[in-house]
Design an enzyme around this catalytic site. Structure first.
Site, short mmCIF file in Angstrom:
data_model
loop_
_atom_site.label_atom_id
_atom_site.label_comp_id
_atom_site.label_asym_id
_atom_site.label_seq_id
_atom_site.Cartn_x
_atom_site.Cartn_y
_atom_site.Cartn_z
N LYS A 1 3.09 -15.41 2.40
CA LYS A 1 3.32 -16.14 1.15
C LYS A 1 4.82 -16.39 1.08
O LYS A 1 5.52 -15.97 0.14
CB LYS A 1 2.79 -15.30 -0.04
CG LYS A 1 2.79 -16.00 -1.38
CD LYS A 1 1.74 -17.09 -1.51
CE LYS A 1 1.91 -17.82 -2.84
NZ LYS A 1 1.11 -19.06 -2.93
N TYR B 1 0.82 -1.21 0.00
CA TYR B 1 0.00 0.00 0.00
C TYR B 1 0.86 1.26 0.00
O TYR B 1 0.42 2.32 -0.45
CB TYR B 1 -0.92 0.02 1.23
CG TYR B 1 -2.24 -0.67 1.03
CD1 TYR B 1 -2.30 -2.02 0.72
CD2 TYR B 1 -3.43 0.04 1.16
CE1 TYR B 1 -3.51 -2.65 0.55
CE2 TYR B 1 -4.66 -0.59 0.99
CZ TYR B 1 -4.69 -1.94 0.69
OH TYR B 1 -5.90 -2.55 0.52
N ASP C 1 -6.36 -6.94 3.91
CA ASP C 1 -7.46 -6.29 3.20
C ASP C 1 -8.35 -7.35 2.56
O ASP C 1 -9.57 -7.34 2.72
CB ASP C 1 -6.90 -5.35 2.12
CG ASP C 1 -7.99 -4.72 1.29
OD1 ASP C 1 -8.98 -4.23 1.88
OD2 ASP C 1 -7.88 -4.73 0.04
N ASP D 1 -3.08 -18.24 0.26
CA ASP D 1 -4.03 -18.94 -0.61
C ASP D 1 -4.76 -20.04 0.18
O ASP D 1 -5.98 -20.18 0.09
CB ASP D 1 -3.35 -19.50 -1.87
CG ASP D 1 -2.04 -20.23 -1.59
OD1 ASP D 1 -1.55 -20.18 -0.44
OD2 ASP D 1 -1.52 -20.87 -2.52
N ASP E 1 -12.35 -9.08 4.15
CA ASP E 1 -13.64 -9.08 3.44
C ASP E 1 -14.23 -10.49 3.45
O ASP E 1 -15.43 -10.68 3.68
CB ASP E 1 -13.47 -8.64 1.97
CG ASP E 1 -13.67 -7.15 1.78
OD1 ASP E 1 -13.40 -6.39 2.72
OD2 ASP E 1 -14.10 -6.74 0.68
C1 IPM Z 1 -10.46 -1.27 3.59
C2 IPM Z 1 -10.71 -0.68 2.24
C3 IPM Z 1 -9.60 0.29 1.91
C4 IPM Z 1 -8.30 -0.49 1.87
C5 IPM Z 1 -9.77 1.10 0.62
C6 IPM Z 1 -11.07 1.86 0.60
C7 IPM Z 1 -8.61 2.02 0.40
O1 IPM Z 1 -10.86 -1.67 1.28
O2 IPM Z 1 -10.34 -0.51 4.56
O3 IPM Z 1 -10.39 -2.50 3.69
O4 IPM Z 1 -7.96 -1.10 0.84
O5 IPM Z 1 -7.60 -0.51 2.88
MG MG Z 2 -10.89 -3.64 2.06
#
Ligand code: IPM
Ligand code: MG
Length: 359
Positions: free
Chosen positions: A190, A141, A246, A222, A250
């Protein structure tokens, strides 16, 4: 007097922040909490107003506050692949970096009343309780990136770079946090491919020597993405790099049924922090009343707990959310045939009713 900086942002951000401020206002008034708050623009709205996603003044106000409450940033209006164009997401990265918020806590919990909202089988998810600890101010990042346009070729690169101290501090926090939970850490990397992952793994093993009461295992990213839906109960604390965190957070969020339920805290070395839902700005449902404010309201609970030390109030908020869900009220993202469908404001009001009853 504690100072909170509120950054509603884009998409559904302002709608769900609005419901959350009703909760905060109530506590300020009824519990005499010494809190004041200010607003700032972040993301697309700031690009529209000022041409940049975050003004220096807004950043300064964040740094001078006891905590930041953020909605969400971004949307199709500001999406661009052109190098050098301002992006809403840049603002988020800037706040994280400038406030040194290196630790992102993304807890995933399963609400009994919502077990049917998950796409996974009941027996797979019952009792899941995972904390994803994502490194937040390093890695790809923030590494060097560039697009090169040469005469005979066009190419682009991004760099995954980790300093030893960056790995050490997040890994220590993982072991410390695991001590307060089920004493198990899974470090995700990884290392079969990436040099930065090999340094990560070595560091985890070295630090683990000081935490022999904690069970440690290493897992490739993975495989982790597979194990999370195969048998999520095997995980307690997952510690990983910025990018892997990240992606995996999710996936982990969806185990609970909806990403609209989960708050997060981004913390540094002192008590200050930024609190935001895991989900994004959901521009497709902006203004429809379909947005679920729960993740945002629970982010305020985390803010109370971690940055302000208002534990009792945090408990009250979390219990109120649980009660509303138990009573069967559902926003569309968690509606599964039964229960009563409500909109953003209605569920906010119902949570407020439970809070008022608890005080
Ligand atoms: C998160 C989001 C952010 C990230 C984006 C919006 C920049 O996906 O906080 O997980 O990638 O960190
Ligand atoms: Mg995210």
């Amino acid at each position: 007097m504690k100072k909170i900086m509120v950054l509603p942002g884009d998409g559904i951000g302002p709608e769900i922040v609005n419901e959350t401020l009703k909760v905060m206002d109530f506590f300020i008034e009824k519990s005499n909490l010494e809190i004041s708050y200010d607003f700032g623009d972040i993301g697309g709205i700031a690009i529209d107003k000022y041409g940049i996603p975050l003004k220096d003044e807004t950043l300064e106000m964040c740094k001078n506050s006891d905590a930041v409450l953020l909605g969400a940033v971004g949307g199709p209006k500001w999406e661009t692949t052109e190098p050098g164009k301002p992006r809403p997401e840049d603002a988020l990265l800037k706040v994280r970096k400038e406030m040194s918020l290196f630790a992102n806590l993304r807890p995933v919990k399963i609400y009994k009343s919502l077990i049917d909202s998950s796409t996974l089988k009941k027996e797979v998810i019952e009792g899941v309780d995972i904390l994803v600890l994502r490194e937040l101010t390093g890695g790809i990042y923030f590494g060097k990136r560039e697009r090169i346009i040469a005469d005979d070729d066009v190419f682009a690169y991004d760099t995954e770079l980790y300093h030893l101290y960056e790995i050490e501090r997040i890994v220590k926090l993982a072991f410390e946090t695991a001590r307060l939970r089920r004493k198990k850490v899974t470090s995700v990397d990884k290392a079969n491919i990436l040099e930065s992952s090999r340094l990560w793994r070595e560091t985890v093993n070295r630090i683990h020597k000081n935490y022999s009461d904690i069970e440690l295992n290493h897992m490739y990213v993975d495989n982790t993405s597979m194990q999370l839906i195969r048998n999520p109960k095997q995980f307690d604390v997952i510690v990983t790099s910025n990018m892997f965190g990240d992606i995996l957070s999710d996936e982990t969020a969806m185990i609970s049924g909806s990403i609209g339920l989960l708050p997060s805290a981004s913390l540094g070395d002192n008590n200050s922090g930024m609190y935001e839902p895991i989900h994004g700005s959901a521009p497709d449902i902006q203004g429809t009343g379909k947005a679920n404010p729960i993740a945002q309201i629970l982010s305020l609970a985390m803010l109370f707990r971690y940055s302000l030390g208002f534990k009792k109030e945090a408990d009250i908020i979390e219990i109120a959310v649980e009660k509303v869900l138990e009573k069967g009220y559902r926003t569309p993202d968690i509606y599964a045939a039964k229960g009563q469908l409500v909109n953003t404001k209605e569920i906010g009001g119902l949570i407020m009713d439970e809070i008022k009853e608890a005080i």
